[in-house]
Enzyme design. Structure first.
Site, PDB file in Angstrom:
ATOM      1  N   CYS A   5     -39.753  54.046 -11.527  1.00  0.00           N
ATOM      2  CA  CYS A   5     -38.718  53.087 -11.141  1.00  0.00           C
ATOM      3  C   CYS A   5     -37.705  52.905 -12.274  1.00  0.00           C
ATOM      4  O   CYS A   5     -38.067  52.554 -13.398  1.00  0.00           O
ATOM      5  CB  CYS A   5     -39.358  51.742 -10.786  1.00  0.00           C
ATOM      6  SG  CYS A   5     -38.163  50.433 -10.538  1.00  0.00           S
ATOM      7  N   CYS A   8     -37.735  49.393 -13.815  1.00  0.00           N
ATOM      8  CA  CYS A   8     -38.925  49.191 -14.639  1.00  0.00           C
ATOM      9  C   CYS A   8     -38.755  49.875 -15.994  1.00  0.00           C
ATOM     10  O   CYS A   8     -39.230  49.369 -17.019  1.00  0.00           O
ATOM     11  CB  CYS A   8     -40.169  49.706 -13.931  1.00  0.00           C
ATOM     12  SG  CYS A   8     -40.822  48.595 -12.662  1.00  0.00           S
ATOM     13  N   HIS A  47     -42.265  44.335 -10.962  1.00  0.00           N
ATOM     14  CA  HIS A  47     -41.711  45.207  -9.919  1.00  0.00           C
ATOM     15  C   HIS A  47     -41.921  44.606  -8.542  1.00  0.00           C
ATOM     16  O   HIS A  47     -43.055  44.367  -8.116  1.00  0.00           O
ATOM     17  CB  HIS A  47     -42.352  46.595  -9.965  1.00  0.00           C
ATOM     18  CG  HIS A  47     -41.781  47.532  -8.938  1.00  0.00           C
ATOM     19  ND1 HIS A  47     -40.663  48.294  -9.179  1.00  0.00           N
ATOM     20  CD2 HIS A  47     -42.154  47.801  -7.671  1.00  0.00           C
ATOM     21  CE1 HIS A  47     -40.377  49.002  -8.099  1.00  0.00           C
ATOM     22  NE2 HIS A  47     -41.275  48.721  -7.164  1.00  0.00           N
ATOM     23  N   ASN A  88     -28.964  43.057  -2.128  1.00  0.00           N
ATOM     24  CA  ASN A  88     -29.003  43.994  -1.009  1.00  0.00           C
ATOM     25  C   ASN A  88     -30.447  44.343  -0.666  1.00  0.00           C
ATOM     26  O   ASN A  88     -31.238  44.650  -1.558  1.00  0.00           O
ATOM     27  CB  ASN A  88     -28.245  45.283  -1.380  1.00  0.00           C
ATOM     28  CG  ASN A  88     -26.760  45.035  -1.586  1.00  0.00           C
ATOM     29  OD1 ASN A  88     -26.154  44.241  -0.872  1.00  0.00           O
ATOM     30  ND2 ASN A  88     -26.168  45.702  -2.567  1.00  0.00           N
ATOM     31  N   GLY A  94     -27.169  48.603   1.903  1.00  0.00           N
ATOM     32  CA  GLY A  94     -26.732  49.513   0.845  1.00  0.00           C
ATOM     33  C   GLY A  94     -27.612  49.515  -0.383  1.00  0.00           C
ATOM     34  O   GLY A  94     -27.178  49.947  -1.458  1.00  0.00           O
ATOM     35  N   THR A  96     -29.856  50.816  -3.101  1.00  0.00           N
ATOM     36  CA  THR A  96     -30.098  52.180  -3.595  1.00  0.00           C
ATOM     37  C   THR A  96     -31.192  52.226  -4.656  1.00  0.00           C
ATOM     38  O   THR A  96     -31.779  53.281  -4.893  1.00  0.00           O
ATOM     39  CB  THR A  96     -28.814  52.794  -4.185  1.00  0.00           C
ATOM     40  OG1 THR A  96     -28.333  51.944  -5.229  1.00  0.00           O
ATOM     41  CG2 THR A  96     -27.748  52.964  -3.112  1.00  0.00           C
ATOM     42  N   HIS A  99     -36.007  48.179  -6.677  1.00  0.00           N
ATOM     43  CA  HIS A  99     -36.584  47.142  -7.537  1.00  0.00           C
ATOM     44  C   HIS A  99     -35.558  46.021  -7.414  1.00  0.00           C
ATOM     45  O   HIS A  99     -34.396  46.220  -7.819  1.00  0.00           O
ATOM     46  CB  HIS A  99     -36.707  47.662  -8.975  1.00  0.00           C
ATOM     47  CG  HIS A  99     -37.206  46.674  -9.980  1.00  0.00           C
ATOM     48  ND1 HIS A  99     -38.189  46.985 -10.898  1.00  0.00           N
ATOM     49  CD2 HIS A  99     -36.840  45.395 -10.245  1.00  0.00           C
ATOM     50  CE1 HIS A  99     -38.421  45.943 -11.678  1.00  0.00           C
ATOM     51  NE2 HIS A  99     -37.606  44.956 -11.303  1.00  0.00           N
ATOM     52  N   HIS A 101     -32.815  43.263  -7.337  1.00  0.00           N
ATOM     53  CA  HIS A 101     -31.848  42.895  -8.359  1.00  0.00           C
ATOM     54  C   HIS A 101     -30.771  42.047  -7.729  1.00  0.00           C
ATOM     55  O   HIS A 101     -30.334  42.300  -6.609  1.00  0.00           O
ATOM     56  CB  HIS A 101     -31.237  44.143  -9.010  1.00  0.00           C
ATOM     57  CG  HIS A 101     -30.802  45.185  -8.032  1.00  0.00           C
ATOM     58  ND1 HIS A 101     -31.698  46.059  -7.436  1.00  0.00           N
ATOM     59  CD2 HIS A 101     -29.593  45.476  -7.514  1.00  0.00           C
ATOM     60  CE1 HIS A 101     -31.048  46.852  -6.604  1.00  0.00           C
ATOM     61  NE2 HIS A 101     -29.763  46.520  -6.621  1.00  0.00           N
ATOM     62  N   HIS A 103     -27.000  41.075  -7.968  1.00  0.00           N
ATOM     63  CA  HIS A 103     -25.698  41.429  -8.541  1.00  0.00           C
ATOM     64  C   HIS A 103     -24.954  40.128  -8.875  1.00  0.00           C
ATOM     65  O   HIS A 103     -24.918  39.211  -8.057  1.00  0.00           O
ATOM     66  CB  HIS A 103     -24.845  42.194  -7.531  1.00  0.00           C
ATOM     67  CG  HIS A 103     -25.382  43.524  -7.117  1.00  0.00           C
ATOM     68  ND1 HIS A 103     -24.890  44.718  -7.620  1.00  0.00           N
ATOM     69  CD2 HIS A 103     -26.350  43.862  -6.236  1.00  0.00           C
ATOM     70  CE1 HIS A 103     -25.531  45.723  -7.052  1.00  0.00           C
ATOM     71  NE2 HIS A 103     -26.427  45.242  -6.206  1.00  0.00           N
TER      72      HIS A 103
HETATM   73  P1  5GP Z   1     -27.954  48.386  -4.940  1.00  0.00           P
HETATM   74  O1  5GP Z   1     -26.997  49.311  -4.240  1.00  0.00           O
HETATM   75  O2  5GP Z   1     -29.371  48.924  -4.890  1.00  0.00           O
HETATM   76  O3  5GP Z   1     -27.841  46.945  -4.512  1.00  0.00           O
HETATM   77  O4  5GP Z   1     -27.473  48.365  -6.450  1.00  0.00           O
HETATM   78  C1  5GP Z   1     -27.913  49.282  -7.387  1.00  0.00           C
HETATM   79  C2  5GP Z   1     -26.976  49.169  -8.556  1.00  0.00           C
HETATM   80  O5  5GP Z   1     -27.556  49.805  -9.665  1.00  0.00           O
HETATM   81  C3  5GP Z   1     -25.607  49.832  -8.311  1.00  0.00           C
HETATM   82  O6  5GP Z   1     -24.570  48.873  -8.443  1.00  0.00           O
HETATM   83  C4  5GP Z   1     -25.558  50.919  -9.378  1.00  0.00           C
HETATM   84  O7  5GP Z   1     -24.268  51.089  -9.923  1.00  0.00           O
HETATM   85  C5  5GP Z   1     -26.539  50.414 -10.408  1.00  0.00           C
HETATM   86  N1  5GP Z   1     -27.167  51.470 -11.196  1.00  0.00           N
HETATM   87  C6  5GP Z   1     -27.671  52.649 -10.732  1.00  0.00           C
HETATM   88  N2  5GP Z   1     -28.159  53.371 -11.754  1.00  0.00           N
HETATM   89  C7  5GP Z   1     -27.955  52.624 -12.885  1.00  0.00           C
HETATM   90  C8  5GP Z   1     -28.259  52.860 -14.254  1.00  0.00           C
HETATM   91  O8  5GP Z   1     -28.820  53.888 -14.656  1.00  0.00           O
HETATM   92  N3  5GP Z   1     -27.911  51.880 -15.136  1.00  0.00           N
HETATM   93  C9  5GP Z   1     -27.297  50.715 -14.725  1.00  0.00           C
HETATM   94  N4  5GP Z   1     -26.983  49.839 -15.683  1.00  0.00           N
HETATM   95  N5  5GP Z   1     -26.997  50.473 -13.440  1.00  0.00           N
HETATM   96  C10 5GP Z   1     -27.327  51.417 -12.524  1.00  0.00           C
HETATM   97 ZN    ZN Z   2     -39.473  48.621 -10.809  1.00  0.00          ZN
END
Ligand code: 5GP
Ligand code: ZN
Length: 115
Positions: A5, A8, A47, A88, A94, A96, A99, A101, A103
């Site tokens: 992950c 993680c 996690h 999300n 959306g 991606t 784990h 998070h 925003h």
């Molecule tokens: P999700 O689309 O899952 O809500 O948001 C995932 C977020 O993680 C995206 O905004 C993407 O830009 C960010 N992200 C993906 N890989 C990395 C990384 O390696 N480092 C950081 N700091 N952010 C990442």
């Molecule tokens: Zn994780």
């Protein structure tokens, strides 16, 4: 879980994020692909893949994500102007990185509703 992950790995220090704020239970770092002048992700150190996996005993932890978002807003200067928090869950939203998070986006006006 830390082996596979991405977030993680940030928590363990295997990958070093651009850290903004930390408590014993949560970590906040700048998004690698910012969608606003301030774009920070707040993650639980534990996690949890998606909000669907959160359980009643995670209530305090989920609350801490929002309190950390407040701290991040203050530290990054967007508290008074305003900011948006987004979590999300799964494909239609959306998500991606699996784990959870929060925003924290700010530094520009936001549109509503989100696309
Ligand atoms: P999700 O689309 O899952 O809500 O948001 C995932 C977020 O993680 C995206 O905004 C993407 O830009 C960010 N992200 C993906 N890989 C990395 C990384 O390696 N480092 C950081 N700091 N952010 C990442
Ligand atoms: Zn994780």
């Amino acid at each position: 879980m830390a082996d596979s992950c991405l977030f993680c790995k940030m928590v363990s220090g295997a990958i070093q994020p651009d850290k903004v704020y930390e408590t014993p239970r949560v970590l906040a770092f700048r998004d690698i692909n910012p969608q606003a002048p301030v774009h920070v992700l707040v993650v639980p150190k534990q996690h949890v893949a998606t909000l669907n996996e959160a359980r009643p005993e995670d209530a305090l932890l989920l609350g801490e994500l929002f309190l950390a978002a407040r701290e991040v807003a203050g530290k990054t200067g967007i508290a008074e102007g305003g900011y948006r928090t987004v979590l999300n869950c799964n494909a239609d939203a959306g998500q991606t990185v699996f784990h959870i998070h929060l925003h924290v986006l700010g530094g520009r006006p936001m549109r509503w509703p989100p696309g």
